[in-house]
Design an enzyme around this catalytic site. Structure first.
Site, mmCIF file in Angstrom:
data_model
loop_
_atom_site.group_PDB
_atom_site.id
_atom_site.type_symbol
_atom_site.label_atom_id
_atom_site.label_comp_id
_atom_site.label_asym_id
_atom_site.label_seq_id
_atom_site.Cartn_x
_atom_site.Cartn_y
_atom_site.Cartn_z
ATOM 1 C CG ASN A 1 11.056 3.784 -10.428
ATOM 2 O OD1 ASN A 1 10.934 4.358 -9.360
ATOM 3 N ND2 ASN A 1 10.059 3.154 -11.029
ATOM 4 C CB THR B 1 -0.906 0.028 1.243
ATOM 5 O OG1 THR B 1 -1.305 1.355 1.477
ATOM 6 C CG2 THR B 1 -0.168 -0.471 2.483
#
Lengths: 413, 413
Positions: free
Chosen positions: B408, B195
Site C-alpha cells: 500500500n 467485499t
C-alpha cells in the site's frame, strides 16, 4: 526502547526550570528493562491541588482505578510511576500491587495512601511485583531534587525513542509562574486519551476544581486530537498538579474559572499539552512522517473531528504517506467511511498548498509531480473541506511503516 | 496484482458448472494493467431477477450510484466490470463514463440501460476512459459462453493474488439448482460492505424481492463479518442474480420468503457467501495468517460484533499475530476500547483451545510455550467471553504485516 531516535524528534530539548514544591527522583529497579531507570517518584512537599484525565477503556489498569479514587480527595503528595509493566488486567494481584506501592510511598512522604498517584506502563497482563521497587521509595524521597525533569521523562519511556518535555513561564497577575510537563507514549495511542502517560506541574496557586476544568478543556485540542494507531491504552493517565508555591512570591490564589488572570496561564497550558501531544506523535512507533489533518466545512466541530480521525486512523492513508504517495483517493475513501454528513460532489482536498481535488473530482490544475514532491516532506498537511457547514477540527498522526509492524510484532519478546 | 500467491489461498479451486441463462466473456482493454484481462461481461439471455448490497460510504463510486438506480427496476440483462480504475470521485466525467458503458452494453444485448449493472475497481480519483473498452462489448456479447467463471474471477482482480470462486448445488423443491459466485478484494476491506466486488448467480426461479431479503440477511454473517484493514471501499458491490432457468426443468417459481422449499437454497447461499468472504480475508493484502475472532457473553449480538470488530481492526492485535506473539493483553485493550459494556474482571480469553485469561487476569495454568506454539499456525482462533450476557458474534480478519505496508506504500506507482 528503540535503538535509533525518531527522525521526527525535536532538534532541541528545552531547559526545564525547577518548580517550587516539586522534587523528583528516579531509580533502576530492573522491572523489565536492564541498565536504565524505570521508576519515577515525584514528591510534593505540601498538599498539592491535582486534576486528572484518564483512559476511557472499559478495562483500565489498576493504577488508573487507584488514581480515580485518589482524585476524589483533590490533593496530592506524590506520584509513583513504573515502566516495563502496565499492571493492567492483573486482577486482584494488580490491585494489591497498586495498594502496596501507594502504602510505601505514603509512608515515605508521611501522608495518606490516597494522596498518592500511580501510573504503570508496559506489557499488559503480566503481574507487577511491587516488591521490586516499593522498598526504594523511602530513599528516593530523601534524594529527590527539583531540577530532574529530563531524568523523569526518561524513566517513564517504553518504546519511546526520545524523552518528551515541555515548559512555559507566564505571568499570573504579574507574578511569573511556570508549567513543566513530561509525557511518554509511542504506540497504543488514540483518543480518548491519546497520551499513555503525562505529568504536568505548576507552581501557580490554582484550586483543584478550576485546575480540572482547565485540564479537561485543554486536552480536547491536544492529547485527544492525536492518534498513532487508533488503539486506546488501558493505562492512559494525564495528571496536572498545582503546588501553589508562587503564592509565596505574591501570586493570589485562583479559585474561579472566570478569574481574568487565568487567561495567559490557560493558553500556556494549551501550548504545553499540545507540544507534548505532538511529541508523542513525532515518536509514533516506526513514524517517519507527521501528518496534520484539518477538516473544515463539516456540519459541526464534532463531525469534523470524526472525519479527521477517520482519515488519521486509516491504514491506507497512513501507508500511502509512508510510501510518499499523494494518494488523495484514499482521503475520499476515509471521508466516505466516517459515516458523517458529506457530499462527494462538494469535497475539496489539499496537500499543503496544493489543491488536488475540488467539487468531487481531481483539480484541473492537478500536478502529480508537484504533489509527489510535497509528499517527500517530513511533515505533511492534509486539508479537507466538506463544503456543508462551519464545523472544523485538526488532528495529528504519523505514517504507518514497516517499522511499526516490526516493533509491534515482537514487542514482548 | 502481486507476484506471489497468498500462503492462505485455498489448496483447490472448485469446478464451476455453467448456470443456465448466464454467459461470460472477458477482454484485455489495457485500462491500467497490461498482459491480463481487465474487463468482464456477464450476459443474461433473458430478463433476470437481481438483488444488491452496496458500500455505505458517503462517497460512493459512479458505478455504485448507477447500480442503485438500476436495482429499482429489479431485472438485469448484463453486468460490466472493469479492473484498474474505480471510477470513484471522478465527478461528472465519472457519471458520463458509467452512462457510456451502460449504453454500449444495453445496445449490445438489446435492452434498456437500466437493465445493465456496472462495477469498477482500482485507483480512486483517476478519470475512467470508457472508450477504452465500451467498443469491445458488442463482440463480447457474441462470444460470451457459459463455462467461463474462472476467467470472470481473474478479470476482476486488482491486488488479489488468486481468483475467488465458490459453487453449491442444492435441490429446490426436488429440482437441482446451482449457485455460482466470484469475488475480488484484498485491501480497503471492512464492514459494511467488506467485499469490494462479488457477483453471484443462480438458475433458481426466485422473485427479486425475495432474493433481496435473502441476500441482505446472508451478508451479515459473511461479507459484513470480515475486515482486512477497517477501510471501507467507495466501490463495494455485491450482486445476486436469479435467471429462473431451472423453471424449465420443473422448479416452481419462489415468490414468498416463507416458501419452505427455500431453506436449503438459503443455506447454500450462506455457504457460498461465507466461502467467498473468507477467501477475501485469505487474500488480505500481505496476509500470512487468518484470524477468527469469536465473542460470546456480550450484552447483545450487536455489542458482540462491535467488540469482535474492535479486536479484528486493532493494528496492535494484528501485528502481534504477524509476529506470532500470543499477546493477549492487546485483546484486553481492544475489548476495552470498543466502548461496549464489558467488565474487566469477568473477561475470559482463549487462543485456540488454550485459555490464557479468566476473571480479569492471566489463567493460572497459562503456558507461554504452548500458546506461542499455537501462534505458529496459519489459522488462529481467538475467543473472548465477556461474561455479561448471551450476545455472540464471529468475525474474520488477517494479520498486519510489513508486506501490507509495502503493497500500500506504492500501489499507485
Amino acid at each position: 526502547m528503540s535503538a535509533s531516535v525518531s527522525p521526527l524528534a525535536p532538534k532541541h530539548y528545552p531547559s526545564m526550570p525547577g518548580i517550587q514544591g516539586v522534587r523528583i527522583a528516579t531509580a533502576e529497579a530492573g522491572i523489565k528493562y536492564k541498565g536504565r531507570t524505570d521508576v519515577l517518584l515525584i514528591v510534593f512537599d505540601r498538599p498539592t491541588a491535582v486534576a486528572g484525565v484518564f483512559t476511557r477503556s472499559k478495562c483500565p489498569s489498576a493504577a488508573v482505578d487507584f488514581c480515580r479514587a485518589s482524585l476524589e480527595g483533590g490533593t496530592a503528595r506524590a506520584v509513583v510511576v513504573n515502566s516495563g509493566n502496565a499492571n493492567a488486567f492483573t486482577g486482584k494481584k494488580g490491585r494489591e500491587s497498586a495498594k502496596m506501592t501507594a502504602a510505601a510511598a505514603a509512608k515515605a512522604v508521611g501522608a495518606k495512601p490516597h494522596s498518592i498517584f500511580l501510573a504503570s506502563t508496559g506489557v499488559i497482563g503480566e503481574p507487577l511485583d511491587a516488591g521490586k521497587f516499593s522498598h526504594l521509595l523511602a530513599d528516593m524521597v530523601n534524594n529527590a531534587v527539583a531540577d530532574r525533569w529530563p531524568d523523569a521523562a526518561s524513566a517513564i519511556m517504553t518504546t519511546d525513542t526520545f524523552p518528551k518535555l515541555s515548559t512555559e513561564t507566564v505571568l499570573l497577575g504579574g507574578v511569573p509562574v511556570t508549567i513543566n510537563g513530561i509525557a511518554k507514549g509511542a504506540g497504543m495511542i488514540a483518543p480518548d486519551m491519546a497520551t499513555m502517560l503525562s505529568f504536568v506541574a505548576t507552581d501557580a496557586p490554582i484550586a483543584a476544581d478550576v485546575l480540572q476544568r482547565l485540564l479537561s478543556k485543554s486536552v480536547g485540542k491536544s492529547f485527544n486530537s492525536v492518534t498513532v494507531d487508533s488503539d486506546t491504552s488501558t493505562s492512559d493517565t494525564l495528571l496536572l498538579f498545582a503546588t501553589g508555591s508562587a503564592a509565596e512570591r505574591g501570586a493570589e490564589p485562583v479559585t474561579k474559572l472566570k478569574d481574568k488572570r487565568l487567561k495567559p496561564f490557560a493558553k500556556a497550558l494549551d501550548r504545553v499539552l499540545k507540544d507534548l501531544a505532538l511529541q508523542v506523535v513525532r515518536d509514533g512507533e516506526g513514524a517517519r512522517k507527521m501528518l496534520e489533518i484539518s477538516v473544515t466545512g463539516a456540519t459541526s466541530s464534532r463531525s469534523a473531528k470524526r472525519i479527521a480521525l477517520s482519515i488519521a486512523n486509516s491504514p491506507l492513508v497512513k501507508t500511502a504517506a509512508a510510501g510518499e504517495d499523494a494518494n488523495w483517493g484514499r482521503i475520499v475513501m476515509a471521508v466516505g467511511k466516517a459515516g458523517e454528513p458529506a457530499d462527494r460532489d462538494r469535497l475539496a482536498i489539499s496537500f499543503g498548498e496544493i489543491r488536488v481535488a475540488r467539487e468531487g473530482e481531481r483539480d484541473p490544475d492537478y500536478s502529480e509531480a508537484a504533489t509527489s514532491a510535497y509528499m517527500k516532506n517530513d511533515e505533511i498537511k492534509i486539508s479537507v473541506d466538506i463544503g456543508l457547514g462551519k464545523g472544523k477540527a485538526t488532528v495529528w498522526t504519523c505514517d504507518l511503516t514497516k517499522e511499526y509492524v516490526a516493533i509491534n510484532g515482537d514487542y514482548r519478546s
